[in-house]
Design a protein around this motif. Structure first.
Motif, PDB file in Angstrom:
ATOM      1  N   ASP A 195       0.846  -1.187   0.000  1.00  0.00           N
ATOM      2  CA  ASP A 195       0.000   0.000   0.000  1.00  0.00           C
ATOM      3  C   ASP A 195       0.880   1.235   0.000  1.00  0.00           C
ATOM      4  O   ASP A 195       2.122   1.152  -0.106  1.00  0.00           O
ATOM      5  N   ALA A 196       0.242   2.389   0.111  1.00  0.00           N
ATOM      6  CA  ALA A 196       0.993   3.647   0.042  1.00  0.00           C
ATOM      7  C   ALA A 196       1.979   3.784   1.182  1.00  0.00           C
ATOM      8  O   ALA A 196       3.005   4.462   1.060  1.00  0.00           O
ATOM      9  N   ALA A 197       1.697   3.116   2.305  1.00  0.00           N
ATOM     10  CA  ALA A 197       2.609   3.197   3.457  1.00  0.00           C
ATOM     11  C   ALA A 197       3.745   2.196   3.379  1.00  0.00           C
ATOM     12  O   ALA A 197       4.619   2.175   4.252  1.00  0.00           O
ATOM     13  N   GLY A 198       3.733   1.357   2.353  1.00  0.00           N
ATOM     14  CA  GLY A 198       4.797   0.372   2.205  1.00  0.00           C
ATOM     15  C   GLY A 198       4.511  -0.940   2.874  1.00  0.00           C
ATOM     16  O   GLY A 198       5.405  -1.814   2.932  1.00  0.00           O
ATOM     17  N   ASN A 199       3.310  -1.153   3.396  1.00  0.00           N
ATOM     18  CA  ASN A 199       2.965  -2.412   4.043  1.00  0.00           C
ATOM     19  C   ASN A 199       2.500  -3.425   2.996  1.00  0.00           C
ATOM     20  O   ASN A 199       1.871  -3.075   1.985  1.00  0.00           O
ATOM     21  N   LEU A 200       2.814  -4.694   3.260  1.00  0.00           N
ATOM     22  CA  LEU A 200       2.407  -5.759   2.343  1.00  0.00           C
ATOM     23  C   LEU A 200       0.901  -5.913   2.364  1.00  0.00           C
ATOM     24  O   LEU A 200       0.276  -5.981   3.430  1.00  0.00           O
TER      25      LEU A 200
END
Length: 841
Positions: free
Chosen positions: A249-254
């Motif tokens: 996602d935009a936050a870098g989470n899988l």
């Protein structure tokens, strides 16, 4: 009450009647009963007439029958009229009702037709018992308004795939009543809805044109289904890929991983990996990916990754999306290993190629020179600077063509294009180039797996020449052997016949089928023994063919039983084989015998001739000497007294003729002495010029008589050489006499001498008519005379004696003559030969 008839209502119809009336009524009732089946009236009231029928039982039968018939006919007519009237009335009512119903149905059909045509559609129905369908509607929907039935030709307005589906669906509808509904796009780009169903025993097909919002809805539905299908396919593919794939996602989470990712990070499931935040890449790589994502750029790098505890090399790609990013890691560990291995092998391969004598050039996929060996540079004589600039294949060909090193072509452009087709070929191709300098190259173009072409240039000039020579030699050998009169056979080291010629089979009467089977030497000897039964010879021949230690050549002559004589010879060959030759010398032997006998006879006759000539010459010489002596005595006036002029003239003739006859006899004696081998040379050192002058003095009278001049051409310091002075002077005298005989008056005869390092040359040249070419070879033969241009005919012994005397000195005599320009005779006396002979004597 007897005689009373009641109606269905119970009203009394009639009371007691007279007898006649009773009979008539009974008959009428019977008639009516008999006709009741043909009338539409209700005759149930006739049951009351039963008492009348019973009353008639006592009447006479005849009366009853007659009256019954009469009243029956009357009654039938009345009933028929009544029935006809009622039928017409009913038919009129039914016709009016039918017309009303038809009008109502027409109204309904018109309303249904208007309803159907209110929308653009086509309706096709198949009646239950009819094969031909009924079509109506707007045929322009399928672009077939000019031919309505073409609406059923689905392939004319649908794609092949949709047409096949429609044909199958219509077939199931008509045969099994299975309905269907589908959307399709015509070839003209129109969207249609197709529905098929069975209604009231009929198969009905409706093709409806979609437009407006409904068409948009259909478009969205089709796109939705297609996208859904594509997404399912992509998801299945991603799930099955062995490469780890993820989405963030935009936050870098899988947010998503495939099973390969979970396996790589030792996760139990998708939820487990997301919950525990198990990362495949190290923090540094993730930070670099984040920076690229924030910059809106794709990320790609080759990174080391730990997969299930094993270190691997991955090509990592991360692409920014609207909601975050998506990435994939491709395992290239084996590719790296293979690349390193290939690099090592390529380097070793290139080192090997550089040592090959064959020229090799490798062009890359962009057709530029990637590698060449030293032999390639030497073969074409190209500059290293030019080759190191990686020229294109076409540039190399143009450079070689400009230097005239390529084969001459009528259309060089087409030839070069055909050669460069190797870059698109699959299999290697072989060409033969015949270069202008005479060389022939075998050129092999091999497509490389990674693109490009490898050229291999092999100089086959010598090989082709050797092959041509070998083929020519084999053909010549075969033709020679087949056309030899000698029989030739070659037996290999195992004793079997390797080859033979027809003369061998013909000479020993062997069949072609036997020789084709390559018989052993034993079988060959057995087949040849009937013509020659000498076991000793065959044993020796067997040993010459099959011997291992001493294989010596042998030669022998065979006297065969058929009377022929065969000469046999064997020769060991280097490869262990043995060559046998058989020559039929029967004719030669017979001729040799005849020639020997004839030679013996000729030698005997020659000895007799020489003895006879020598004897006659000696016998003639004595009286001739007396004649000459007495002629000289008579010419001396002091002894015999003076002679008259006539006597003196005759005496001169006698002296001249006697001298000529003496010279002839002396020549004959000299030739006989030479033939007998008894001629001895008195070799001593003689002065060349003095000898020439002495010979000239002997012909001076004839020169004066013929008005000729003699020119002696010799150097003053020409010196001397070893020879028989008397014979040399005799040679020069004979040549000068011959020249005087063929020289016209007023001409000059040249007597010349030349000294060389190894010989002394004497030549006599006249300016006479010359000697024709066809008789020049015979002028040195004995008793051969030539009168062309001469004033007298000689004995033909002069030049023969000259050649004999010169050959006794080891020299040679040659003649050069041009008709009309004169003749030159040259005698060569070799110095060394004469000196060696003088030393031997």
């Amino acid at each position: 009450m007897p005689g009373t008839i009641r109606a269905r209502s119970g009203r009394i119809l009639a009371g007691p009647r007279p007898r006649g009336f009773q009979i008539a009524a009974a008959a009428t009732l019977l008639a009516i009963g008999s006709c009741a089946q043909a009338s539409a009236l209700d005759f149930s009231t006739l049951a009351a007439a039963k008492p009348y029928a019973a009353a008639l039982s006592h009447l006479e039968h005849r009366e009853i029958v007659g009256l019954s018939l009469t009243f029956g006919v009357v009654f039938f007519a009345v009933v028929s009229a009544i029935g006809f009237i009622r039928t017409r009335t009913r038919a009129a009512r039914m016709d009016a009702k039918a017309r009303s119903e038809i009008s109502s149905l027409r109204d309904r059909v018109d309303r249904a037709h208007a309803l159907l045509l209110s929308e653009p559609q086509i309706v096709i129905t198949w009646p239950a018992a009819a094969e031909e369908p009924e079509l109506f509607g707007d045929m322009a929907i399928v672009a077939a308004s000019s031919a309505p039935h073409r609406a059923l030709a689905f392939g004319t307005w649908l794609s092949a795939e949709q047409a096949a589906v429609m044909e199958e669906a219509v077939e199931l509808l008509r045969s099994n009543g299975e309905g269907f509904a589908m959307a399709a796009t015509t070839l003209a780009g129109r969207y249609v809805e197709i529905e098929g169903r069975a209604i009231g025993g009929r198969a009905m097909l409706r093709i409806k044109d979609l437009s407006g919002t409904r068409q948009d809805l259909i478009d969205l539905t089709i796109r939705h289904e297609k996208l859904k299908h594509d997404i399912d396919a992509l998801r299945s593919l991603i799930e099955a890929l062995p490469s780890p794939i993820w989405a963030r996602d935009a936050a870098g989470n899988l947010t998503y991983i495939n099973p390969a990712y979970a396996f790589a990070v030792d996760g139990r499931s998708h939820a487990d990996v997301v919950e525990r935040r198990l990362e495949l890449l190290d923090p540094r790589a993730r930070e670099s990916m984040k920076l690229s994502r924030l910059a809106g750029e794709s990320y790609s790098a080759r990174l080391p990754v730990i997969v299930a505890g094993d270190r691997r090399i991955f090509d990592v790609f991360d692409i920014p999306t609207h909601s975050g990013s998506a990435g994939i890691g491709i395992d290239v560990s084996e590719v790296e290993l293979l690349r390193d291995e290939i690099a090592r092998k390529v380097e070793a391969h290139r080192r090997t190629l550089d040592q090959l004598p064959s020229a090799v050039a490798i062009f890359a996929a962009d057709q530029r020179l990637a590698f060449y060996n030293a032999a390639y540079r030497v073969l074409w004589g190209l500059n290293t600077d030019f080759l190191d600039r990686s020229p294109t294949d076409s540039a190399v060909l143009d450079h070689l063509r400009a230097a005239r090193k390529l084969p001459e072509q009528a259309d060089f452009r087409s030839w070069k294009t055909q050669l460069l087709d190797a870059y698109r070929a699959i299999e290697p191709q072989t060409h033969l180039w015949h270069l202008p300098d005479g060389r022939t190259l075998r050129v092999v173009t091999t497509p490389n797996p990674e693109g490009g072409v490898t050229y291999l240039f092999d100089n086959v000039t010598e090989r082709l020449e050797l092959e041509r020579r070998h083929d020519a030699l084999i053909r010549v050998q075969g033709e020679t052997l087949d056309n030899l009169s000698e029989g030739v056979a070659v037996f290999s080291s195992d004793g079997r016949l390797r080859l033979s010629n027809p003369s061998f089979a013909r000479m020993w009467k062997l069949s072609a089928s036997m020789l084709t089977e390559r018989p052993h030497i034993e079988a060959t000897i057995a087949a040849c023994q009937p013509l020659h039964s000498d076991d000793t010879f065959w044993q020796s021949l067997r040993g010459a063919v099959t011997g291992l230690e001493r294989r010596e050549p042998m030669n022998c002559r065979l006297d065969r039983s058929d009377g022929s004589v065969i000469e046999c010879a064997t020769m060991p060959l280097p490869d262990g084989a043995t060559l046998l030759t058989f020559q039929d010398i029967s004719d030669s032997v017979n001729v040799e015998r005849v020639l020997r006998e004839r030679n013996d006879a000729l030698e005997t006759a020659d000895h007799l001739k020489n003895d006879f000539i020598q004897h006659v010459s000696y016998e003639l010489r004595s009286p001739l000497t007396n004649i000459i002596g007495f002629a000289q005595l008579l010419d001396d006036a002091a002894l015999t007294g003076p002679l008259t002029d006539k006597q003196h003239e005759y005496l001169g003739y006698i002296t001249t003729s006697s001298s000529a006859l003496l010279a002839i006899i002396n020549d004959i004696l000299d030739l006989a002495t030479i033939d007998a081998g008894a001629m001895m040379l008195d070799l001593r050192t003689i002065d060349i010029r003095s000898t020439m002058e002495a010979a000239a003095e002997g012909v001076r009278d004839r020169l004066t008589e013929q008005n000729l001049l003699l020119d002696i051409d010799a150097a003053r310091n020409i010196g001397a050489f070893v020879a028989d002075e008397r014979r040399v002077r005799q040679i020069l005298f004979k040549l000068l006499s011959n020249a005087i005989s063929f020289s016209p008056p007023g001409e000059t005869i040249t007597l010349a001498a030349e000294r060389r390092d190894d010989a002394v040359l004497f030549s006599v040249t006249d300016r006479g008519p010359g000697i024709p070419v066809e008789i020049q070879d015979r002028v040195f033969s004995r008793f051969e005379t030539h009168t062309h241009g001469s004033r007298h005919r000689g004995t033909g012994l002069g030049l023969s004696i000259v050649r004999s005397f010169v050959e006794l000195h080891g020299g040679t005599v040659s003649l050069e003559s041009v008709v009309g320009h004169g003749t030159t005779v040259t005698c060569v006396f070799p110095i060394e030969h004469v000196m060696e002979r003088a030393a031997a004597e």
